[in-house]
Design an enzyme around this catalytic site. Structure first.
Site: not given
Length: 736
Positions: A45, A89-91, A113, A241, A314-315
């Protein structure tokens, strides 16, 4: 002891070769914190170890590109001193395990970002892929649950942030039954000379932590996203998260306030691998070192360890390198916004990352080798055996139904019907700049109040095309996303991408990936749409079954006049419809074969970049001259389905008689075609412009009436509207 080491390395997805390499870098045995750091930074990743060799050579430069790959987001010039900052982006893995939080934190991460570059986010897109949702079996019911959870997560986060979700795409296929794909795109606006970068330089400059407190959520998230799924994977919730959009909104406003000062040297979002990736990336970009006192990190849980602090995901957190002496002023700004802010370290010239815990050094790692010496794997590749079989698929081998019957079947396809159930849960009009939103067909558009222009964007990929021809399908995704942007009257300028593939340890998947990269390189070079950044997501596989190759392309373009944005639906009765481009009998990877015969195969439609560019140029220039009323590209389902969508969204019928060769070609998916709506007095002028560009132009019909007729197909607007606008809701809500 060897047994313990083997278990430790396995848990961190490190090989014994990796371990020997780490010992060589450190000149000693690593401790647990250091193993955690290498594990995260050398994960698929974060390090792109399987994909890096194929990403080299992407076209990344053009006069309008301000920042290409390598930063938090790409940046292009949009005129008059302004820039568009964007990234996709991917999640995927988190969203399959925990759909609401997985999707929500995907949105949160991509927003950070963009605003970490100094831009205010003004638009979101999302590209979603799910498995089969039709049916009463357990698998279909679970996929419907995932759809509802992902959509709620995206809407919940984006709506709270006050950033409009203006479009995207939603695709369904059995290949995603075991791994859904959630790709998030954000675009922001900034002054072109006020872009901020993720670097830490200047010896003695403070390193400041801002945002939410650190907890144990997301531990090992980057490593988890670097592996395939099995049935046990659904128990991985601790690695997902948890997001808080209200805190992110405060963080956004605090950062934008901070950017008005001259206090910032560099700033970096804490995304995958949290404090580890952000600190190493910032130091690495400037060749610096860094000292951090981890006991100063704001924590929300008791008994946290240095290992957990470095790897937590953590976000809503950022890392700032500030100018020495501005610490108190920065703390004041973040305290005002009710956010944690703490000086946790400083920039050094040692080239080392030195971590302390209450005065005791707990890790010392050279910065450059962590990124520069990450393994670059040369995995085996092998052309998939299935390609020879599916290449034999030929539409002439099937007993074809009437066009009317085929139309009624394809129109009901979950891929074709309107996804209003999805996009109406998103606030698309907040900030009041949205010109063309989800459901309006083709590209999405926002106006830029600051310079009077408009930005168009589109997210596209047809995974069936990529399955039957991994290189051509990826190139076709670039063409399609550019065509959608051009249909709004905007000139396509650059892409970001999300390269979603299966298990790289499978040589056939690695071959698909390599071919996909070649297709993107070829198309972006030919179409002059450089790559500004993106994301690779591998290991999208469950129990040995990989997803279709899915290189999602996010295209961005600029229209010089925000008052000349083209719609893509019928506008006025009496107007003439022109079919631009040549229609051949091309059904490889088509929805016609999938819906009528349950087959994905055949030969990809022919690619002609010159014709594609000519089509873009025709629509853009004719629109500038005020000659067009609407434009819609022809793709899935060909002319028949494009006309049906224009009629449904426009609320008007039409009578179309097109010469497309064989009768079935009304569903052909030949590339580089469009349906244009033109006032009768402008038909000759548009036809002449098409001729000058070497494009076929055929007058095929007029708008009006309460029915849509396309050659031998006929449907009432009432039936068309009910099927198009209500089918998806009926399917997704059937078990609520």
């Amino acid at each position: 002891m060897q047994q313990d080491l083997a278990e430790l390395l396995k848990a961190h997805k490190l090989s014994h070769e990796d371990y020997e390499h780490i010992k060589q870098i450190l000149g000693r045995e690593p401790n647990l914190v250091e193993i955690g750091i290498f594990s995260a930074m050398w994960s698929e990743h974060c390090s792109y170890k399987s994909s890096k060799k194929y990403l080299r050579g992407f076209p990344t430069e053009a006069p309008w590109v301000i920042q290409g790959p390598g930063e938090n987001a790409g940046v292009i010039d949009i005129g008059d001193g302004y820039a568009a900052v964007f990234k996709m982006e991917s999640h995927n893995h988190p969203s399959f395990i925990e759909p609401y939080q997985g999707a929500a934190t995907g949105v949160g991460g991509i927003l950070r970002d963009v605003f970490t570059m100094g831009a205010r986010p003004v638009a979101n897109l999302n590209a979603l892929r799910f498995g089969r949702v039709r049916g009463n079996d357990e698998s279909a019911a679970y996929q419907r649950h995932l759809v509802r959870g992902v959509v709620a997560g995206i809407g919940g986060y984006g709506n709270c942030m006050g950033v409009p979700t203006v479009g995207g795409e939603t695709f369904f296929d059995d290949s995603y039954n075991g791994n859904i794909l959630v790709n998030a795109f954000t675009l922001g606006i900034a002054k072109a000379d006020e872009i901020f970068y993720g670097k830490a330089e200047g010896v003695g400059n403070p390193v400041i932590y801002v945002g939410s407190k650190t907890g144990r959520d997301g531990l090992g998230g980057a490593v988890m996203s670097s592996d395939s799924f099995t049935e046990e994977s659904k128990s991985l919730r601790p690695t997902v998260q948890v997001g808080d959009p209200f805190t992110e909104k405060l963080l956004l406003e605090a950062c934008l306030e901070l950017f008005k000062t001259d206090y910032v040297v560099g700033i970096q979002d804490m995304g995958a691998a949290g404090l580890t990736s952000s600190s190493f990336e910032m130091a690495g970009r400037s060749g610096s070192g860094m000292r951090m006192d981890l006991d100063r990190v704001p924590m929300r849980e008791e008994g946290m360890t240095p290992y957990e602090l470095m790897l937590s995901e953590s976000q809503e957190r950022m890392l700032i390198c500030a100018r020495k002496g501005t610490e108190e002023k920065i703390i004041e700004i973040f305290k005002k916004w009710d956010l944690d802010c703490a000086v946790i370290g400083e920039v050094t010239d040692t080239g080392l990352m030195e971590l302390y815990w209450y005065g005791e050094k707990v890790a010392e790692v050279p910065v450059d080798p962590v990124s520069e010496e990450a393994p670059v794997l040369d995995r085996p590749v092998a052309r998939p055996k299935y390609l020879d079989e599916i290449a034999k698929v030929d539409i002439d081998a099937f007993d074809l139904p009437s066009n009317q019957e085929a139309f009624e079947t394809i129109l009901k396809s979950i891929e074709v019907v309107d996804k209003g159930w999805v996009y109406t849960q998103y606030d698309s009009m907040v900030q009041t700049n949205t010109v063309k939103k989800g459901g309006d067909l083709d590209g999405s558009v926002i106006r830029v109040k600051e310079n009077g222009r408009a930005i168009a964007m589109s997210s596209d990929c047809n995974p069936r095309y990529c399955y039957i021809d991994p290189k051509g399908g990826a190139a076709a995704a670039v063409m399609e996303s550019g065509r959608n942007v051009a249909m709004t009257g905007a000139r396509p300028l650059a892409i970001t991408d999300c390269l979603n593939y299966g298990n790289p340890e499978n040589p056939e998947v690695m071959w698909q990936f390599a071919q996909g990269c070649e297709g993107i390189k070829e198309a972006c070079a030919a179409l002059n749409t450089p790559v500004t950044g993106g994301n690779v997501s591998l290991y999208n596989e469950t129990n040995g079954v990989s997803v279709f190759p899915t290189p999602t392309i996010g295209m961005v373009g600029v229209n010089d006049d925000q008052h000349k944005v083209l719609p893509s639906a019928f506008q006025e009765e009496g107007d003439v419809l022109l079919l631009i481009g040549e229609t051949e009998k091309e059904f490889g990877g088509s929805i016609y074969l999938k819906e009528l015969f349950k087959v994905t195969g055949g030969k990809l439609p022919a690619i002609d970049y010159d014709k594609e560019l000519a089509l873009w140029d025709l629509v853009i220039e004719a629109n500038k001259q005020g000659l067009l009323k609407a434009a819609k590209d022809l793709n899935v389902g060909g002319l028949a389905i494009a006309a049906a969508k224009m009629a449904a969204v426009g609320g008007m019928g039409a009578k179309i008689e097109a010469d497309v060769g064989e009768s079935v070609n009304v569903f052909s998916e030949s590339f580089s075609r469009a349906l244009l709506e033109v006032a009768p007095e402008n038909v000759d002028a548009v036809a002449q412009m098409a001729k000058e560009r070497g494009l076929a132009c055929q007058k095929v019909g007029t708008i009006g009436g309460d029915r849509l007729r396309v050659n031998d197909i006929s449907v009432s607007l009432e039936t068309l509207n009910d099927t198009y606008f209500n089918t998806f809701r009926r399917i997704i809500e059937q078990d609520i």
